[in-house]
Design an enzyme around this catalytic site. Sequence first.
Site, PDB file in Angstrom:
ATOM      1  N   GLY A   1       7.369 -39.126  25.212  1.00  0.00           N
ATOM      2  CA  GLY A   1       7.252 -39.994  23.801  1.00  0.00           C
ATOM      3  C   GLY A   1       6.534 -41.148  23.431  1.00  0.00           C
TER       4      GLY A   1
ATOM      5  N   GLU B   1      11.612 -45.897  21.140  1.00  0.00           N
ATOM      6  CA  GLU B   1      11.775 -44.716  21.260  1.00  0.00           C
ATOM      7  C   GLU B   1       9.415 -44.160  20.055  1.00  0.00           C
ATOM      8  OE1 GLU B   1      11.660 -41.265  21.944  1.00  0.00           O
ATOM      9  OE2 GLU B   1      13.350 -40.581  21.147  1.00  0.00           O
ATOM     10  N   ASP B   2       9.440 -42.842  20.240  1.00  0.00           N
ATOM     11  CA  ASP B   2       8.098 -42.597  19.315  1.00  0.00           C
ATOM     12  C   ASP B   2       9.266 -42.461  17.812  1.00  0.00           C
ATOM     13  OD1 ASP B   2       9.852 -40.019  20.231  1.00  0.00           O
ATOM     14  OD2 ASP B   2       8.383 -39.321  20.464  1.00  0.00           O
TER      15      ASP B   2
ATOM     16  N   ASP C   1      14.251 -38.319  14.607  1.00  0.00           N
ATOM     17  CA  ASP C   1      14.573 -37.499  13.725  1.00  0.00           C
ATOM     18  C   ASP C   1      15.936 -36.960  13.213  1.00  0.00           C
ATOM     19  OD1 ASP C   1      13.004 -34.921  13.076  1.00  0.00           O
ATOM     20  OD2 ASP C   1      13.993 -33.288  14.541  1.00  0.00           O
TER      21      ASP C   1
ATOM     22  N   LYS D   1      11.359 -40.604  10.332  1.00  0.00           N
ATOM     23  CA  LYS D   1      11.846 -38.811   9.411  1.00  0.00           C
ATOM     24  C   LYS D   1      13.059 -39.223   8.785  1.00  0.00           C
ATOM     25  CE  LYS D   1       9.023 -35.754  11.593  1.00  0.00           C
ATOM     26  NZ  LYS D   1       8.974 -34.492  12.254  1.00  0.00           N
TER      27      LYS D   1
ATOM     28  N   PHE E   1       5.743 -32.163  11.214  1.00  0.00           N
ATOM     29  CA  PHE E   1       5.798 -32.531  12.360  1.00  0.00           C
ATOM     30  C   PHE E   1       4.351 -32.728  12.878  1.00  0.00           C
ATOM     31  CE2 PHE E   1       5.701 -31.535  17.008  1.00  0.00           C
ATOM     32  CZ  PHE E   1       6.027 -31.412  17.436  1.00  0.00           C
TER      33      PHE E   1
ATOM     34  N   ASP F   1       4.019 -35.593  21.247  1.00  0.00           N
ATOM     35  CA  ASP F   1       3.534 -33.651  21.539  1.00  0.00           C
ATOM     36  C   ASP F   1       3.536 -32.973  20.540  1.00  0.00           C
ATOM     37  OD1 ASP F   1       6.023 -34.266  23.188  1.00  0.00           O
ATOM     38  OD2 ASP F   1       5.646 -32.439  24.181  1.00  0.00           O
TER      39      ASP F   1
ATOM     40  N   ARG G   1      -0.657 -35.760  23.058  1.00  0.00           N
ATOM     41  CA  ARG G   1      -0.187 -36.994  23.345  1.00  0.00           C
ATOM     42  C   ARG G   1      -1.106 -38.256  23.671  1.00  0.00           C
ATOM     43  NH1 ARG G   1       5.411 -36.381  24.992  1.00  0.00           N
ATOM     44  NH2 ARG G   1       6.293 -34.760  26.135  1.00  0.00           N
TER      45      ARG G   1
HETATM   46  P1  IMP Z   1      16.319 -36.061  17.402  1.00  0.00           P
HETATM   47  O1  IMP Z   1      17.235 -36.172  18.789  1.00  0.00           O
HETATM   48  O2  IMP Z   1      16.836 -35.173  16.622  1.00  0.00           O
HETATM   49  O3  IMP Z   1      15.755 -37.593  16.779  1.00  0.00           O
HETATM   50  O4  IMP Z   1      14.880 -36.298  18.049  1.00  0.00           O
HETATM   51  C1  IMP Z   1      14.198 -36.428  18.866  1.00  0.00           C
HETATM   52  C2  IMP Z   1      13.120 -35.981  19.520  1.00  0.00           C
HETATM   53  O5  IMP Z   1      12.479 -34.884  18.642  1.00  0.00           O
HETATM   54  C3  IMP Z   1      11.644 -37.202  19.474  1.00  0.00           C
HETATM   55  O6  IMP Z   1      11.649 -38.046  21.008  1.00  0.00           O
HETATM   56  C4  IMP Z   1      10.992 -36.353  19.956  1.00  0.00           C
HETATM   57  O7  IMP Z   1      10.839 -36.016  21.041  1.00  0.00           O
HETATM   58  C5  IMP Z   1      11.151 -34.688  19.231  1.00  0.00           C
HETATM   59  N1  IMP Z   1      10.535 -35.031  17.651  1.00  0.00           N
HETATM   60  C6  IMP Z   1      11.008 -34.891  16.743  1.00  0.00           C
HETATM   61  N2  IMP Z   1      10.123 -34.943  15.863  1.00  0.00           N
HETATM   62  C7  IMP Z   1       8.703 -34.805  16.432  1.00  0.00           C
HETATM   63  C8  IMP Z   1       7.269 -34.475  15.687  1.00  0.00           C
HETATM   64  O8  IMP Z   1       7.198 -34.836  14.682  1.00  0.00           O
HETATM   65  N3  IMP Z   1       6.747 -34.587  16.712  1.00  0.00           N
HETATM   66  C9  IMP Z   1       6.742 -34.845  17.805  1.00  0.00           C
HETATM   67  N4  IMP Z   1       8.052 -34.523  18.246  1.00  0.00           N
HETATM   68  C10 IMP Z   1       9.015 -34.724  16.820  1.00  0.00           C
HETATM   69 MG    MG Z   2      10.886 -37.981  22.509  1.00  0.00          MG
END
Ligand code: IMP
Ligand code: MG
Length: 187
Positions: free
Chosen positions: A49, A104-105, A108, A136, A157, A164, A170
């Site tokens: 990502g 990181e992208d 969340d 977020k 999202f 992606d 992507r």
């Molecule tokens: P976390 O562990 O919930 O913080 O998840 C992080 C990962 O979830 C990111 O590195 C993304 O790969 C994916 N992710 C979370 N939100 C989004 C979104 O809005 N679009 C695409 N991928 C997301």
């Molecule tokens: Mg990711």
Amino acid sequence: MINKMGLTEDIKYVLLSEEQIRARVKELGAQLTEDYRGKNPIFLCVLKGAVNFYADLTRSMGDYMEMDFISISSYGAAQKTSGIVRINKDLDSSITGRHVIIVEDIMDSGLTLNHLTSVLRTREPASLKIVCLLDKPERRECAITPDYVGFVIPNEFVVGYGLDFAGTYRNLPFIGVLKPEVYTEAK
Ligand code: IMP
Ligand code: MG
């Protein structure tokens, strides 16, 4: 299968344009250049990502640095992050005693980065910080915040610029929100 109508037709609206992203990434690069001047940091790209963000951010870095790449995936159900991270491809370099910046992208729930940072801390880097293009904060499930953030975004999202949905989108140069029919009609 997802119900695709065309790469850009699938987008409901553009949340962050190419120009907005470019300007903000340059600012982050300038800030990191100052904060890490003379420290020869390792920028760690979290595949896949972060790949576009990483390529642009590192080119905005105006001092010596090194690159390394890690590929991780989370255990658990498809859409829900469990926070338990499996390393598919580990770093090539040792980070012991080094200044490390995880790129990181998006943050969340925060569970993925929470786990990754605890794994990397066992390797005793001199410092370990996180830069996320997107944050977020509404979705956070653990006590973690990125040290550097490109944009705080609402709980939507998003896809594009590395992010992606089911492996697709992507390569979009901007960040956008998908039309709901793209995924609600997914089989
Ligand atoms: P976390 O562990 O919930 O913080 O998840 C992080 C990962 O979830 C990111 O590195 C993304 O790969 C994916 N992710 C979370 N939100 C989004 C979104 O809005 N679009 C695409 N991928 C997301
Ligand atoms: Mg990711």
